[in-house]
Design a protein around this motif. Sequence first.
Motif, mmCIF file in Angstrom:
data_model
loop_
_atom_site.group_PDB
_atom_site.id
_atom_site.type_symbol
_atom_site.label_atom_id
_atom_site.label_comp_id
_atom_site.label_asym_id
_atom_site.label_seq_id
_atom_site.Cartn_x
_atom_site.Cartn_y
_atom_site.Cartn_z
ATOM 1 N N PHE A 29 0.834 -1.200 0.000
ATOM 2 C CA PHE A 29 0.000 0.000 0.000
ATOM 3 C C PHE A 29 0.875 1.260 0.000
ATOM 4 C CE2 PHE A 29 -2.583 3.221 2.278
ATOM 5 C CZ PHE A 29 -3.650 3.285 1.400
ATOM 6 N N ASP A 30 1.913 1.264 0.814
ATOM 7 C CA ASP A 30 2.822 2.402 0.886
ATOM 8 C C ASP A 30 3.523 2.619 -0.447
ATOM 9 O OD1 ASP A 30 4.218 4.522 2.238
ATOM 10 O OD2 ASP A 30 5.944 3.183 2.427
ATOM 11 N N GLN A 31 3.984 1.546 -1.063
ATOM 12 C CA GLN A 31 4.654 1.658 -2.359
ATOM 13 C C GLN A 31 3.706 2.180 -3.428
ATOM 14 O OE1 GLN A 31 6.210 -2.304 -2.833
ATOM 15 N NE2 GLN A 31 8.065 -1.850 -1.671
ATOM 16 N N SER A 32 2.458 1.749 -3.378
ATOM 17 C CA SER A 32 1.463 2.218 -4.334
ATOM 18 C C SER A 32 1.214 3.718 -4.163
ATOM 19 C CB SER A 32 0.156 1.444 -4.153
ATOM 20 O OG SER A 32 -0.846 1.950 -4.992
ATOM 21 N N ARG A 33 1.100 4.173 -2.917
ATOM 22 C CA ARG A 33 0.904 5.607 -2.657
ATOM 23 C C ARG A 33 2.109 6.405 -3.140
ATOM 24 N NH1 ARG A 33 -1.911 6.893 3.041
ATOM 25 N NH2 ARG A 33 -1.604 8.950 2.150
ATOM 26 N N TRP A 34 3.310 5.883 -2.898
ATOM 27 C CA TRP A 34 4.526 6.546 -3.344
ATOM 28 C C TRP A 34 4.544 6.661 -4.864
ATOM 29 C CZ3 TRP A 34 8.329 9.501 -1.754
ATOM 30 C CH2 TRP A 34 9.492 9.587 -2.485
ATOM 31 N N ASP A 35 4.216 5.574 -5.557
ATOM 32 C CA ASP A 35 4.180 5.595 -7.022
ATOM 33 C C ASP A 35 3.201 6.642 -7.536
ATOM 34 O OD1 ASP A 35 6.051 3.553 -7.116
ATOM 35 O OD2 ASP A 35 4.577 1.975 -7.553
ATOM 36 N N LYS A 36 2.031 6.726 -6.919
ATOM 37 C CA LYS A 36 1.031 7.716 -7.338
ATOM 38 C C LYS A 36 1.534 9.134 -7.101
ATOM 39 C CE LYS A 36 -2.898 4.662 -6.661
ATOM 40 N NZ LYS A 36 -4.027 4.293 -5.818
#
Length: 66
Positions: A29-36
């Motif tokens: 989830f954290d990586q996804s938020r970072w990518d966005k």
Amino acid sequence: MTSVEILEEQIAELDSASFAKLRDWLIEFDQSRWDKQIEADSNAGKLDFLINAALAEHQAGKTRDL
């Protein structure tokens, strides 16, 4: 008690398997938020200075082939 404190207590009570599953989900989830965020910053031109610096170094002959 804040919602974070409630979550902390609930997390502390998890068994090892549940904690591992939660940890893996949080990392993803954290990586996804970072990518966005990176994508939004890039689309807004906030990272253009990095591109420009890399191009300037390349044009100045400060790069090498990989």
